[in-house]
Design a protein around this motif. Structure first.
Motif, short mmCIF file in Angstrom:
data_model
loop_
_atom_site.label_atom_id
_atom_site.label_comp_id
_atom_site.label_asym_id
_atom_site.label_seq_id
_atom_site.Cartn_x
_atom_site.Cartn_y
_atom_site.Cartn_z
N GLY A 163 -37.35 8.14 19.53
CA GLY A 163 -36.66 7.15 20.21
C GLY A 163 -35.24 6.86 19.33
N VAL A 164 -34.59 5.96 19.48
CA VAL A 164 -33.45 5.56 18.76
C VAL A 164 -33.99 5.06 17.38
N GLU A 165 -34.94 4.44 17.12
CA GLU A 165 -35.55 4.04 15.74
C GLU A 165 -35.66 5.27 15.00
N ASP A 166 -36.62 6.31 15.72
CA ASP A 166 -36.80 7.49 15.12
C ASP A 166 -35.57 8.16 14.32
N LEU A 167 -34.64 8.07 15.10
CA LEU A 167 -33.20 8.69 14.64
C LEU A 167 -32.62 7.96 13.05
N LEU A 168 -32.63 6.63 13.55
CA LEU A 168 -32.13 5.61 12.63
C LEU A 168 -33.09 5.49 11.37
N VAL B 196 -38.08 -2.43 10.30
CA VAL B 196 -37.71 -3.32 11.39
C VAL B 196 -36.31 -4.09 11.06
N LEU B 197 -36.59 -4.81 9.84
CA LEU B 197 -35.19 -5.56 9.32
C LEU B 197 -34.13 -4.60 9.11
N SER B 198 -34.28 -3.48 8.50
CA SER B 198 -33.34 -2.41 8.38
C SER B 198 -32.65 -1.92 9.72
N TYR B 199 -33.36 -1.73 10.60
CA TYR B 199 -33.10 -1.49 11.88
C TYR B 199 -31.86 -2.37 12.51
N PHE B 200 -32.29 -3.69 12.30
CA PHE B 200 -31.45 -4.72 12.87
C PHE B 200 -30.14 -5.05 11.95
N GLU B 201 -30.40 -4.80 10.74
CA GLU B 201 -29.16 -4.78 9.84
C GLU B 201 -28.16 -3.79 10.04
N ARG B 202 -28.69 -2.56 10.49
CA ARG B 202 -27.71 -1.66 10.94
C ARG B 202 -26.93 -1.98 12.13
N SER B 203 -27.52 -2.68 12.89
CA SER B 203 -26.78 -3.13 14.22
C SER B 203 -25.86 -4.43 13.99
N TYR B 204 -26.36 -5.31 13.18
CA TYR B 204 -25.76 -6.58 13.06
C TYR B 204 -25.05 -6.82 11.65
N GLY B 205 -25.50 -5.69 10.64
CA GLY B 205 -25.10 -6.02 9.37
C GLY B 205 -26.09 -6.85 8.51
N GLU B 206 -25.59 -7.06 7.28
CA GLU B 206 -26.60 -7.91 6.37
C GLU B 206 -26.69 -9.58 6.92
N PHE B 207 -25.53 -9.86 7.75
CA PHE B 207 -25.70 -11.12 8.22
C PHE B 207 -27.11 -11.42 8.83
N ILE B 208 -27.60 -10.48 9.55
CA ILE B 208 -28.79 -10.63 10.44
C ILE B 208 -30.07 -11.27 9.50
N ARG B 209 -30.06 -10.96 8.13
CA ARG B 209 -31.02 -11.43 7.23
C ARG B 209 -30.80 -13.17 6.69
N LEU B 210 -31.87 -13.93 7.01
CA LEU B 210 -31.45 -15.19 6.56
C LEU B 210 -31.43 -15.24 5.07
N ALA B 211 -32.37 -14.65 4.34
CA ALA B 211 -32.18 -14.61 2.83
C ALA B 211 -31.82 -13.09 2.41
N PRO B 212 -30.40 -13.12 1.78
CA PRO B 212 -30.02 -11.73 1.52
C PRO B 212 -30.74 -11.10 0.52
N LYS B 213 -30.63 -9.65 0.39
CA LYS B 213 -31.27 -9.12 -0.61
C LYS B 213 -30.86 -9.34 -2.11
N PRO B 214 -31.62 -9.37 -2.88
CA PRO B 214 -31.14 -9.84 -4.19
C PRO B 214 -30.72 -8.59 -5.01
N GLU B 215 -29.40 -8.05 -4.48
CA GLU B 215 -28.91 -6.95 -5.38
C GLU B 215 -27.47 -7.02 -4.96
N GLY B 216 -26.57 -6.35 -5.90
CA GLY B 216 -25.04 -6.36 -5.94
C GLY B 216 -24.62 -8.06 -6.10
#
Length: 193
Positions: free
Chosen positions: A49-54, A117-137
């Motif tokens: 499916g799409v998830e498998d490819l991503l 799952v979070l990575s899948y949605f992050e690829r669609s919406y960007g890092e904006f989708i996370r309420l708590a950003p990843k602690p990096e950069g």
């Protein structure tokens, strides 16, 4: 007289036929119908499916029942609703949030991990989708800035109390201060009490 009346009618008819013939010649012929390409059924048959490819194959175990409900709520609570922006997907009543939560549930039931799952949605919406950003950069500033502000505030308070003048020792009581007692005695004599 009938010939005179028939002439305008014949002219109008001839003009109409000429326009119809010109319009038919001006329009290009329609191209022959093109057959739609047939999709390769192999990916669907294999189960990709799409998830498998991503994301690759599911890295977790498929969830069900109460465990699936709990995991769905936890993952949806980490995602920002793209419509409300102030609410998580778990708390938002919008149609898009409900559809996203349904997708989270489906992916978890297929065995994808919460991070996948979070990575899948992050690829669609960007890092904006996370309420708590990843602690990096640059996101480290979001995590470090409150701690630095708290430390700076504590340092300023300590500096304030260190430099603040200390209260003087209480003045001697009237019985202990001989000058004050002499002054009171003189006032009493002059007033006459």
């Amino acid at each position: 007289m009938t010939g005179v009346r028939a002439t305008p009618v014949l002219l109008v008819a001839a003009l109409g036929l000429a326009q119809a013939a010109a319009g038919a010649q001006a329009q290009p012929e329609a191209p022959p119908p093109v057959e739609a390409p047939v999709a390769d059924p192999a990916p669907a048959a294999v189960g990709f499916g799409v998830e498998d490819l991503l994301l690759g194959e599911p890295a977790g175990t498929p969830l069900s029942g109460e465990e699936l409900d709990r995991a769905t709520e936890q993952v949806a609570a980490k995602m920002r609703c793209p419509v409300c922006q102030g609410l998580s997907v778990a708390d938002s009543p919008t149609d898009s949030a409900i559809a996203m939560k349904r997708e989270v549930r489906r992916m978890l039931s297929e065995g994808y991990t919460p991070e996948q799952v979070l990575s899948y949605f992050e690829r669609s919406y960007g890092e904006f989708i996370r309420l708590a950003p990843k602690p990096e950069g640059l996101n480290l500033l979001v995590w470090i800035a409150p701690v630095l502000a708290l430390a700076a505030g504590a340092g300023l308070v300590a500096l304030y109390f260190r430099r603040r003048p200390r209260p003087r020792a209480a003045a001697a009581s009237p019985a202990e201060d001989p000058e004050l007692e002499a002054y009171r005695e003189r006032v009493r004599r002059e007033v006459g009490t």
